[in-house]
Design a protein around this motif. Structure first.
Motif, PDB file in Angstrom:
ATOM      1  N   ARG A 195       0.755  -1.250  -0.047  1.00 24.19           N
ATOM      2  CA  ARG A 195      -0.122  -0.141  -0.058  1.00 24.19           C
ATOM      3  C   ARG A 195       0.869   1.052   0.076  1.00 24.19           C
ATOM      4  NH1 ARG A 195      -3.265  -2.697   4.116  1.00 24.19           N
ATOM      5  NH2 ARG A 195      -4.985  -3.738   3.107  1.00 24.19           N
ATOM      6  N   GLU A 196       1.966   1.123   0.724  1.00 24.41           N
ATOM      7  CA  GLU A 196       2.928   2.459   0.934  1.00 24.41           C
ATOM      8  C   GLU A 196       3.648   2.354  -0.447  1.00 24.41           C
ATOM      9  OE1 GLU A 196       5.307   5.681   2.166  1.00 24.41           O
ATOM     10  OE2 GLU A 196       3.337   4.836   2.766  1.00 24.41           O
ATOM     11  N   ALA A 197       3.911   1.232  -1.317  1.00 23.86           N
ATOM     12  CA  ALA A 197       4.439   1.483  -2.233  1.00 23.86           C
ATOM     13  C   ALA A 197       3.504   1.976  -3.383  1.00 23.86           C
ATOM     14  CB  ALA A 197       4.984   0.250  -3.150  1.00 23.86           C
ATOM     15  N   THR A 198       2.282   1.698  -3.451  1.00 29.19           N
ATOM     16  CA  THR A 198       1.276   2.313  -4.379  1.00 29.19           C
ATOM     17  C   THR A 198       1.167   3.719  -3.969  1.00 29.19           C
ATOM     18  OG1 THR A 198       0.056   0.073  -4.155  1.00 29.19           O
ATOM     19  CG2 THR A 198      -1.059   2.157  -4.878  1.00 29.19           C
ATOM     20  N   ARG A 199       1.179   4.295  -2.871  1.00 30.75           N
ATOM     21  CA  ARG A 199       1.058   5.488  -2.696  1.00 30.75           C
ATOM     22  C   ARG A 199       2.292   6.236  -3.313  1.00 30.75           C
ATOM     23  NH1 ARG A 199       3.340   9.419   0.165  1.00 30.75           N
ATOM     24  NH2 ARG A 199       4.710   7.976   1.224  1.00 30.75           N
ATOM     25  N   LEU A 200       3.522   5.895  -2.903  1.00 26.74           N
ATOM     26  CA  LEU A 200       4.619   6.549  -3.807  1.00 26.74           C
ATOM     27  C   LEU A 200       4.757   6.396  -5.275  1.00 26.74           C
ATOM     28  CD1 LEU A 200       7.397   4.929  -1.374  1.00 26.74           C
ATOM     29  CD2 LEU A 200       6.839   7.402  -1.596  1.00 26.74           C
ATOM     30  N   ARG A 201       4.090   5.515  -5.721  1.00 30.94           N
ATOM     31  CA  ARG A 201       3.963   5.184  -7.170  1.00 30.94           C
ATOM     32  C   ARG A 201       2.867   6.435  -7.873  1.00 30.94           C
ATOM     33  NH1 ARG A 201       1.855   0.645  -7.631  1.00 30.94           N
ATOM     34  NH2 ARG A 201      -0.100   1.081  -8.611  1.00 30.94           N
ATOM     35  N   ASN A 202       1.753   6.369  -6.845  1.00 30.65           N
ATOM     36  CA  ASN A 202       0.686   7.323  -7.469  1.00 30.65           C
ATOM     37  C   ASN A 202       1.324   8.624  -7.452  1.00 30.65           C
ATOM     38  OD1 ASN A 202      -1.028   5.090  -8.279  1.00 30.65           O
ATOM     39  ND2 ASN A 202      -2.109   5.406  -6.081  1.00 30.65           N
ATOM     40  N   ASP A 203       1.936   8.992  -6.330  1.00 34.86           N
ATOM     41  CA  ASP A 203       2.518  10.423  -6.398  1.00 34.86           C
ATOM     42  C   ASP A 203       3.761  10.542  -6.982  1.00 34.86           C
ATOM     43  OD1 ASP A 203       0.394  11.182  -4.243  1.00 34.86           O
ATOM     44  OD2 ASP A 203       1.677  10.928  -2.646  1.00 34.86           O
ATOM     45  N   CYS A 204       4.197   9.426  -7.964  1.00 36.69           N
ATOM     46  CA  CYS A 204       5.127   9.539  -9.011  1.00 36.69           C
ATOM     47  C   CYS A 204       6.517   9.841  -8.059  1.00 36.69           C
ATOM     48  CB  CYS A 204       5.068  10.647  -9.701  1.00 36.69           C
ATOM     49  SG  CYS A 204       3.556  10.526 -10.742  1.00 36.69           S
ATOM     50  N   ASP A 205       6.787   9.306  -7.024  1.00 29.94           N
ATOM     51  CA  ASP A 205       8.004   9.613  -6.158  1.00 29.94           C
ATOM     52  C   ASP A 205       8.819   7.970  -6.585  1.00 29.94           C
ATOM     53  OD1 ASP A 205      10.264   9.745  -4.674  1.00 29.94           O
ATOM     54  OD2 ASP A 205       9.019  10.061  -2.645  1.00 29.94           O
ATOM     55  N   TYR A 206       9.567   7.999  -7.856  1.00 32.35           N
ATOM     56  CA  TYR A 206       9.996   6.955  -7.927  1.00 32.35           C
ATOM     57  C   TYR A 206      11.485   6.637  -7.284  1.00 32.35           C
ATOM     58  CZ  TYR A 206       6.613   6.914 -11.758  1.00 32.35           C
ATOM     59  OH  TYR A 206       5.291   7.062 -12.368  1.00 32.35           O
ATOM     60  N   ALA A 207      11.895   7.848  -6.891  1.00 40.62           N
ATOM     61  CA  ALA A 207      13.247   7.553  -6.244  1.00 40.62           C
ATOM     62  C   ALA A 207      13.245   6.697  -4.949  1.00 40.62           C
ATOM     63  CB  ALA A 207      14.077   9.175  -5.897  1.00 40.62           C
ATOM     64  N   ALA A 208      12.144   7.118  -4.174  1.00 45.67           N
ATOM     65  CA  ALA A 208      11.679   6.252  -2.677  1.00 45.67           C
ATOM     66  C   ALA A 208      11.143   4.951  -3.157  1.00 45.67           C
ATOM     67  CB  ALA A 208      10.729   7.375  -1.909  1.00 45.67           C
ATOM     68  N   LEU A 209      10.581   4.989  -4.259  1.00 44.16           N
ATOM     69  CA  LEU A 209      10.107   3.723  -4.396  1.00 44.16           C
ATOM     70  C   LEU A 209      11.019   2.625  -5.000  1.00 44.16           C
ATOM     71  CD1 LEU A 209       7.307   1.856  -5.029  1.00 44.16           C
ATOM     72  CD2 LEU A 209       7.195   2.892  -7.402  1.00 44.16           C
ATOM     73  N   GLY A 210      11.868   2.935  -5.897  1.00 42.33           N
ATOM     74  CA  GLY A 210      12.814   2.008  -6.610  1.00 42.33           C
ATOM     75  C   GLY A 210      13.458   0.885  -5.450  1.00 42.33           C
ATOM     76  N   PRO A 211      14.003   1.425  -4.502  1.00 39.39           N
ATOM     77  CA  PRO A 211      14.702   0.474  -3.667  1.00 39.39           C
ATOM     78  C   PRO A 211      13.808  -0.537  -2.790  1.00 39.39           C
ATOM     79  CG  PRO A 211      15.655   2.690  -3.346  1.00 39.39           C
ATOM     80  CD  PRO A 211      14.370   2.784  -4.200  1.00 39.39           C
ATOM     81  N   MET A 212      12.423  -0.101  -2.926  1.00 37.82           N
ATOM     82  CA  MET A 212      11.739  -0.980  -2.090  1.00 37.82           C
ATOM     83  C   MET A 212      10.954  -2.234  -2.888  1.00 37.82           C
ATOM     84  SD  MET A 212       9.111   1.938  -1.034  1.00 37.82           S
ATOM     85  CE  MET A 212       7.718   0.868  -0.204  1.00 37.82           C
ATOM     86  N   LEU A 213      11.258  -2.057  -4.327  1.00 38.55           N
ATOM     87  CA  LEU A 213      10.456  -3.237  -4.986  1.00 38.55           C
ATOM     88  C   LEU A 213      11.078  -4.499  -5.092  1.00 38.55           C
ATOM     89  CD1 LEU A 213       9.799  -0.936  -8.184  1.00 38.55           C
ATOM     90  CD2 LEU A 213       8.282  -1.517  -6.335  1.00 38.55           C
TER      91      LEU A 213
END
Length: 409
Positions: A120-138
């Motif tokens: 859910r947190e990753a979805t929030r980051l993706r929807n807000d287009c914060d790819y820098a924070a999202l990338g290391p989580m995947l």
């Protein structure tokens, strides 16, 4: 004319000209293949006209036998320091997908509950287009999800597959947004595989939506993009009852609307169906699956209606729709940015460049990592730089042109 002409900068037409020359094609030959006049091709190549529609971009790529990335310079975007954290994670994402998470990783896996919360947190980051924070989580999320699928007993297997499908959907969506279309397709196939094990309409719809989004970016694939989304929608329509099922089913119709608009056909039937589905959300049953698309709703339907109008080169209609939609009502920063991008594109089509620039600046403020990477934005900003007076190119426009990469910083 602007003094900026001495430095052509970066724009799609420049790449078209170089690739056409390497192919040994004349402007007339290319125009005949695309369905445009030789003069129109010349204007694109000389930077006198921006490639501001998906249909033209796809047609040019198809005629030249290249990908969209070949025309837009995707390789340069991988060097953007703002999203380096995402791009550096891509090789490991690829390995995790290829091996189904069977990699060297000694961490204890998160529980399914913890993984669901993280998704859910990753979805929030993706929807807000914060790819820098999202990338290391995947990669850790993918690895843990695959572990649960391998290790789950019969009582937990279906849920494990459901969580894997949601995680893989997020990976596919993020990869597509950053231009890794082939790898995004691999992730989308994993969404489809997970849906077959998890059951339920929402995972199936999510898989089709992910595939349709990727196909929309491939020259010649528009008919398949439409049949993929609509074929799935027809298959699951009778089973759509829960909130998540309505959201994912509604997004299939929104996807179909933009494909139809890009193909030059009528998007309205799909938009009407999506609006009807949005009206059902208030009384829908709770989810049985973690698969959702929380961006879906009445406001997002209105936004996609604006996007369809712009794609059909109906800027007046898009601008008439805009006041009826408040950015505050849109569900995330990515959607708010898209709202202002569509307004900017519509104003530019009417050659109202000051209002176009203002809208694009507001879009960039909402989701900078996303907007600075958008082809339409780069094309419009570059076009304004080539046609603006010198005093304008040294102000907000010039600084935006540097940030989106159409001129050297």
């Amino acid at each position: 004319m602007s003094d900026y002409q001495h430095d052509e900068g970066r724009y799609v037409g420049k790449q078209v000209r170089a690739i056409r020359a390497r192919r040994g094609m004349s402007q007339q030959m290319l125009g005949d293949l695309v369905g445009l006049s030789r003069g129109a091709i010349a204007k694109y190549e000389n930077g006198e006209r921006p490639v501001d529609s998906r249909r033209i971009l796809l047609a040019l790529a198809s005629a030249l036998g290249v990908t969209i990335g070949d025309l837009t310079g995707h390789e340069q975007e991988k060097l953007d320091p703002a999203t380096a954290g995402f791009h550096s994670a891509v090789p490991e994402i690829e390995t995790a997908l290829w091996t189904h998470g069977n990699v060297t990783d000694n961490r204890p896996p998160r529980s399914l509950d913890e993984l669901t919360a993280l998704a859910r947190e990753a979805t929030r980051l993706r929807n807000d287009c914060d790819y820098a924070a999202l990338g290391p989580m995947l990669v850790p999320m993918l690895t843990d999800a695959y572990r649960h699928v391998r290790d789950a007993d019969s009582d937990h297997a279906e849920r494990a597959w459901d969580v894997l499908g949601t995680v893989a959907y997020g990976v596919a969506s993020a990869l597509r947004a950053r231009g890794y279309h082939a790898l995004a397709w691999t992730a989308a196939q994993e969404v489809e595989r997970a849906a077959a094990h998890a059951g339920g309409a929402a995972p199936i719809a999510a898989a089709a939506f992910a595939q349709g989004q990727i196909l929309l970016s491939r020259p010649g694939a528009l008919p398949t993009a439409l049949s993929t989304t609509m074929g799935t929608a027809e298959k699951i329509a009778a089973d759509v009852r829960t909130v998540g099922e309505i959201e994912t089913y509604g997004m299939l119709h929104l996807q179909a609307s933009i494909v139809a608009a890009t193909m030059g056909s009528d998007p309205e039937p799909h938009l009407v169906e999506a609006a009807e589905q949005a009206g059902r959300l208030g009384e829908a049953k709770p989810n049985t699956s973690v698969a959702r698309n929380e961006s879906f709703g009445a406001a997002n339907v209105a936004l996609w209606r604006m996007s369809a109008a712009v794609e059909r080169r109906e800027p007046g209609q898009a601008l008439a729709l805009a006041p009826g939609l408040s950015p505050i009502d849109l569900p995330n920063e990515g959607r708010r940015a898209q709202y202002f991008v569509e307004i900017g594109r519509a104003h530019a089509m009417q050659r109202n460049y000051p209002d176009s620039l203002y809208a694009l600046l507001r879009a960039e403020h909402a989701a900078p990592q996303h907007v600075r990477n958008m082809v339409h934005v780069r094309e419009l900003v570059g076009h304004m730089m080539r046609t603006a007076r010198r005093n304008l190119t040294t102000g907000d426009l010039g600084r935006l042109a540097q940030r989106v990469g159409v001129v050297p910083a």
